[in-house]
Design a protein around this motif. Sequence first.
Motif, PDB file in Angstrom:
ATOM      1  N   ASP A   1      29.730  62.057  52.362  1.00  0.00           N
ATOM      2  CA  ASP A   1      28.754  63.099  52.020  1.00  0.00           C
ATOM      3  C   ASP A   1      27.868  62.601  50.874  1.00  0.00           C
ATOM      4  O   ASP A   1      28.282  62.573  49.723  1.00  0.00           O
ATOM      5  CB  ASP A   1      29.531  64.372  51.614  1.00  0.00           C
ATOM      6  CG  ASP A   1      28.615  65.570  51.402  1.00  0.00           C
ATOM      7  OD1 ASP A   1      27.429  65.371  51.035  1.00  0.00           O
ATOM      8  OD2 ASP A   1      29.096  66.702  51.585  1.00  0.00           O
TER       9      ASP A   1
ATOM     10  N   ASN B   1      28.952  63.849  46.282  1.00  0.00           N
ATOM     11  CA  ASN B   1      28.628  65.262  46.203  1.00  0.00           C
ATOM     12  C   ASN B   1      29.594  65.945  45.213  1.00  0.00           C
ATOM     13  O   ASN B   1      30.661  66.427  45.582  1.00  0.00           O
ATOM     14  CB  ASN B   1      28.742  65.888  47.600  1.00  0.00           C
ATOM     15  CG  ASN B   1      28.229  67.302  47.629  1.00  0.00           C
ATOM     16  OD1 ASN B   1      28.175  67.976  46.603  1.00  0.00           O
ATOM     17  ND2 ASN B   1      27.851  67.767  48.820  1.00  0.00           N
TER      18      ASN B   1
ATOM     19  N   PHE C   1      35.677  65.853  51.982  1.00  0.00           N
ATOM     20  CA  PHE C   1      34.408  66.118  52.671  1.00  0.00           C
ATOM     21  C   PHE C   1      34.540  66.177  54.189  1.00  0.00           C
ATOM     22  O   PHE C   1      33.557  66.318  54.895  1.00  0.00           O
ATOM     23  CB  PHE C   1      33.376  65.058  52.275  1.00  0.00           C
ATOM     24  CG  PHE C   1      33.295  64.875  50.789  1.00  0.00           C
ATOM     25  CD1 PHE C   1      32.735  65.856  49.995  1.00  0.00           C
ATOM     26  CD2 PHE C   1      33.842  63.753  50.177  1.00  0.00           C
ATOM     27  CE1 PHE C   1      32.684  65.720  48.616  1.00  0.00           C
ATOM     28  CE2 PHE C   1      33.797  63.604  48.802  1.00  0.00           C
ATOM     29  CZ  PHE C   1      33.223  64.582  48.018  1.00  0.00           C
TER      30      PHE C   1
ATOM     31  N   GLN D   1      38.363  60.157  48.997  1.00  0.00           N
ATOM     32  CA  GLN D   1      37.154  59.564  49.577  1.00  0.00           C
ATOM     33  C   GLN D   1      36.102  59.463  48.468  1.00  0.00           C
ATOM     34  O   GLN D   1      36.165  60.186  47.476  1.00  0.00           O
ATOM     35  CB  GLN D   1      36.667  60.479  50.715  1.00  0.00           C
ATOM     36  CG  GLN D   1      35.289  60.202  51.266  1.00  0.00           C
ATOM     37  CD  GLN D   1      35.208  58.906  52.023  1.00  0.00           C
ATOM     38  OE1 GLN D   1      35.384  57.832  51.448  1.00  0.00           O
ATOM     39  NE2 GLN D   1      34.950  58.975  53.320  1.00  0.00           N
TER      40      GLN D   1
ATOM     41  N   VAL E   1      33.232  59.994  46.079  1.00  0.00           N
ATOM     42  CA  VAL E   1      32.552  61.235  45.698  1.00  0.00           C
ATOM     43  C   VAL E   1      31.095  60.923  45.328  1.00  0.00           C
ATOM     44  O   VAL E   1      30.832  60.137  44.415  1.00  0.00           O
ATOM     45  CB  VAL E   1      33.238  61.887  44.479  1.00  0.00           C
ATOM     46  CG1 VAL E   1      32.523  63.170  44.084  1.00  0.00           C
ATOM     47  CG2 VAL E   1      34.708  62.140  44.758  1.00  0.00           C
TER      48      VAL E   1
ATOM     49  N   LYS F   1      30.479  69.758  45.807  1.00  0.00           N
ATOM     50  CA  LYS F   1      31.487  70.027  46.831  1.00  0.00           C
ATOM     51  C   LYS F   1      32.880  69.572  46.359  1.00  0.00           C
ATOM     52  O   LYS F   1      33.882  70.248  46.587  1.00  0.00           O
ATOM     53  CB  LYS F   1      31.114  69.324  48.140  1.00  0.00           C
ATOM     54  CG  LYS F   1      31.916  69.814  49.309  1.00  0.00           C
ATOM     55  CD  LYS F   1      31.316  69.392  50.638  1.00  0.00           C
ATOM     56  CE  LYS F   1      32.187  69.901  51.773  1.00  0.00           C
ATOM     57  NZ  LYS F   1      31.818  69.341  53.078  1.00  0.00           N
ATOM     58  N   PHE F   2      32.901  68.437  45.654  1.00  0.00           N
ATOM     59  CA  PHE F   2      34.177  67.926  45.154  1.00  0.00           C
ATOM     60  C   PHE F   2      34.783  68.924  44.150  1.00  0.00           C
ATOM     61  O   PHE F   2      35.985  69.187  44.177  1.00  0.00           O
ATOM     62  CB  PHE F   2      33.985  66.560  44.502  1.00  0.00           C
ATOM     63  CG  PHE F   2      35.261  65.970  43.963  1.00  0.00           C
ATOM     64  CD1 PHE F   2      36.201  65.419  44.826  1.00  0.00           C
ATOM     65  CD2 PHE F   2      35.544  65.996  42.600  1.00  0.00           C
ATOM     66  CE1 PHE F   2      37.397  64.896  44.340  1.00  0.00           C
ATOM     67  CE2 PHE F   2      36.734  65.483  42.108  1.00  0.00           C
ATOM     68  CZ  PHE F   2      37.661  64.927  42.978  1.00  0.00           C
TER      69      PHE F   2
ATOM     70  N   ASN G   1      40.305  63.205  52.096  1.00  0.00           N
ATOM     71  CA  ASN G   1      38.853  63.277  52.154  1.00  0.00           C
ATOM     72  C   ASN G   1      38.417  64.726  51.998  1.00  0.00           C
ATOM     73  O   ASN G   1      38.482  65.493  52.944  1.00  0.00           O
ATOM     74  CB  ASN G   1      38.350  62.707  53.479  1.00  0.00           C
ATOM     75  CG  ASN G   1      36.842  62.675  53.524  1.00  0.00           C
ATOM     76  OD1 ASN G   1      36.185  63.106  52.585  1.00  0.00           O
ATOM     77  ND2 ASN G   1      36.299  62.155  54.616  1.00  0.00           N
TER      78      ASN G   1
ATOM     79  N   ARG H   1      41.199  70.928  54.205  1.00  0.00           N
ATOM     80  CA  ARG H   1      41.515  69.692  53.495  1.00  0.00           C
ATOM     81  C   ARG H   1      42.494  69.956  52.347  1.00  0.00           C
ATOM     82  O   ARG H   1      43.375  69.138  52.083  1.00  0.00           O
ATOM     83  CB  ARG H   1      40.251  69.033  52.931  1.00  0.00           C
ATOM     84  CG  ARG H   1      39.224  68.577  53.923  1.00  0.00           C
ATOM     85  CD  ARG H   1      39.677  67.952  55.198  1.00  0.00           C
ATOM     86  NE  ARG H   1      40.619  66.854  55.124  1.00  0.00           N
ATOM     87  CZ  ARG H   1      40.975  66.137  56.195  1.00  0.00           C
ATOM     88  NH1 ARG H   1      40.457  66.394  57.385  1.00  0.00           N
ATOM     89  NH2 ARG H   1      41.842  65.178  56.076  1.00  0.00           N
TER      90      ARG H   1
ATOM     91  N   GLN I   1      34.837  65.288  61.240  1.00  0.00           N
ATOM     92  CA  GLN I   1      33.582  65.668  60.592  1.00  0.00           C
ATOM     93  C   GLN I   1      32.874  66.737  61.408  1.00  0.00           C
ATOM     94  O   GLN I   1      32.566  66.502  62.573  1.00  0.00           O
ATOM     95  CB  GLN I   1      32.706  64.410  60.461  1.00  0.00           C
ATOM     96  CG  GLN I   1      31.524  64.559  59.531  1.00  0.00           C
ATOM     97  CD  GLN I   1      31.933  64.426  58.062  1.00  0.00           C
ATOM     98  OE1 GLN I   1      33.054  64.705  57.695  1.00  0.00           O
ATOM     99  NE2 GLN I   1      31.021  64.023  57.216  1.00  0.00           N
TER     100      GLN I   1
ATOM    101  N   TRP J   1      36.373  71.755  45.902  1.00  0.00           N
ATOM    102  CA  TRP J   1      37.657  71.329  46.469  1.00  0.00           C
ATOM    103  C   TRP J   1      38.723  71.295  45.369  1.00  0.00           C
ATOM    104  O   TRP J   1      39.841  71.774  45.553  1.00  0.00           O
ATOM    105  CB  TRP J   1      37.492  69.954  47.128  1.00  0.00           C
ATOM    106  CG  TRP J   1      38.754  69.398  47.724  1.00  0.00           C
ATOM    107  CD1 TRP J   1      39.352  69.777  48.884  1.00  0.00           C
ATOM    108  CD2 TRP J   1      39.572  68.347  47.180  1.00  0.00           C
ATOM    109  NE1 TRP J   1      40.493  69.026  49.100  1.00  0.00           N
ATOM    110  CE2 TRP J   1      40.640  68.145  48.073  1.00  0.00           C
ATOM    111  CE3 TRP J   1      39.491  67.550  46.028  1.00  0.00           C
ATOM    112  CZ2 TRP J   1      41.626  67.177  47.853  1.00  0.00           C
ATOM    113  CZ3 TRP J   1      40.477  66.584  45.813  1.00  0.00           C
ATOM    114  CH2 TRP J   1      41.532  66.414  46.713  1.00  0.00           C
TER     115      TRP J   1
ATOM    116  N   LEU K   1      36.845  72.912  53.587  1.00  0.00           N
ATOM    117  CA  LEU K   1      37.534  72.661  52.318  1.00  0.00           C
ATOM    118  C   LEU K   1      38.960  73.188  52.347  1.00  0.00           C
ATOM    119  O   LEU K   1      39.891  72.529  51.887  1.00  0.00           O
ATOM    120  CB  LEU K   1      36.764  73.321  51.172  1.00  0.00           C
ATOM    121  CG  LEU K   1      35.534  72.574  50.672  1.00  0.00           C
ATOM    122  CD1 LEU K   1      34.811  73.419  49.635  1.00  0.00           C
ATOM    123  CD2 LEU K   1      35.909  71.232  50.076  1.00  0.00           C
TER     124      LEU K   1
END
Lengths: 221, 305
Positions: free
Chosen positions: B237, B191, B162, B187, B189, B194-195, B160, B169, A165, B198, B166
């Motif tokens: 997130d 947000n 987040f 993970q 969701v 942001k998802f 994930n 990931r 993170q 991605w 991005l």
Amino acid sequence: MIVAELKPFSEIEEMIKGKQHLLLVGCATCTAICFASGNREVSLLDSQLKLKSLMKSKEVFTSERMLKRSCEHEFVEELGSFIEKSEAILSLSCGVGVQTIADCFPEIEVYPALNTLFIGRPDESGVWKEYCQACTDCLLHLTAGICPIARCAKGLLNGPCGGSQEGKCEVSPDIPCAWQLIYDRLETRGELHLLDEIKKPKDWSKKNLPGRVIREDLLLR
Amino acid sequence: MSNLEKLLRAGEFAVTAELGPPKSADRGVIEEKAEILKGFADAINITDCQTAVVRLSSIASAAILTSLGLEPIAQMTCRDRNRIALQSDILGAWALGIKNILLLTGDHPKFGNHPEAKGVFDLDSIQLIQMVKQMKEEKKFLNGEEMKVEPKFFIGAVENPFAGSLALRAGRLAKKVAAGAEFLQTQIVYNLEKFSRWMELVREQGLDEKIFILAGVAPIKSVGMAKYMQKKVPGMDVPEEIISRMEKTTDAKAEGIQICIDIIKALKEIKGVKGVHIMAIEWEEAVPEIVRGAGLYPRPSMGEN
Ligand code: SF4
Ligand code: SF4
């Protein structure tokens, strides 16, 4: 270098319990550089032991020696003339040093005054960090010179994990995520393709056995 | 082929849920939770000593679910077993009738109730996925030795969106696909923005065509829980908007469920999302309401195997 630190005093006291004549032996190499086994640390521990013995009115007699390297027989043998009067040796060195002294003088008890921590380096004054776990098959050429075995909390070869993170490792906000570091440095170098290939499970077979190296060209036999 | 795999291959929007085994040898807890979830999910994830806390084993719990007529997804982490134990458990799980397996790295032992334990991590999740694929498709152990009867798991992975950048990931998802993962649970969701970004990257790489993506969702019980997840849980997130919805409501549980339903409805509209994975650990009662509310009930059946 090998990084070590002094054991808690109470633990050392417990180890030497009942012994009156002690030889404190420091080591001037790795563990002296991390301020755990140099002249200063040896005499500090010596004074602490004497003070404690005065307080308990149970006298201990100590003497101090400094070895250039505790991990090689030829240096350790120098202690020969000093151990006669001692009932035990308190070794301020890494685990290899303690064992070398114990091997040289099997008739006398040798106690470890330090905890050996890791192979690492000083990063700033007063801060040492681990950088290598001696995995027997170095892969730093694939990871931008950053060791994922020693510096990733899970030793992953195909990181980062989902706990990474903002550049930090899931285990602590004080520990950088090694895989983020690797990614960033590879990105800067334009070498992200090095991450495309799946790294195979590591061969731990050498690490599973007591390590040894035999160099035929150097054998004297 | 598992029911979950058939549904996904048939183009149905899948629903999976999660069941956390008890911190005791009590089979009854699994039976009770199974009763609540029955009929509301196509398959049920059984966590593997989640957050490194000792619980009744994932494979044993999954076998219990099978005996109750539910379809489990056994989770397996790299934290507690080396390659010998992993392969042995993979064979055992298949022999017990488990057909879906979800392979992950696992939380660090530090987070659990035995922080003194040595983390194993002999393999990482990608290597584990590759190993299970090799066992399935080549009938070979990691060392290359052949086996007579292979475990034909539907292989799952997690990701994930987040954690970290991005691009990083999405790149890792590509690696999991290359390793052999067939379905993915993400993970949780919260947000959506942001998802979605991605997912865009995922689609750009054509990965949504190569792996069934199930987006993770979870109902929030209280504003306290929302804030805790926002601040304290690594890799989570939670946007302010969710916090403020939870703050304004007088019925936190109902609002938490409603937020979850709203998120599922939004996820259904994102191209490439093939289902949802509902994580209502220790609040399994919420699952039927969420599934109904999201218009995902009744669940389709693909018939017996
Ligand atoms: S890969 Fe890491 S642990 Fe292995 S030898 Fe290189 S630096 Fe040491
Ligand atoms: S967060 Fe990064 S350093 Fe920490 S365990 Fe995961 S990959 Fe390794």
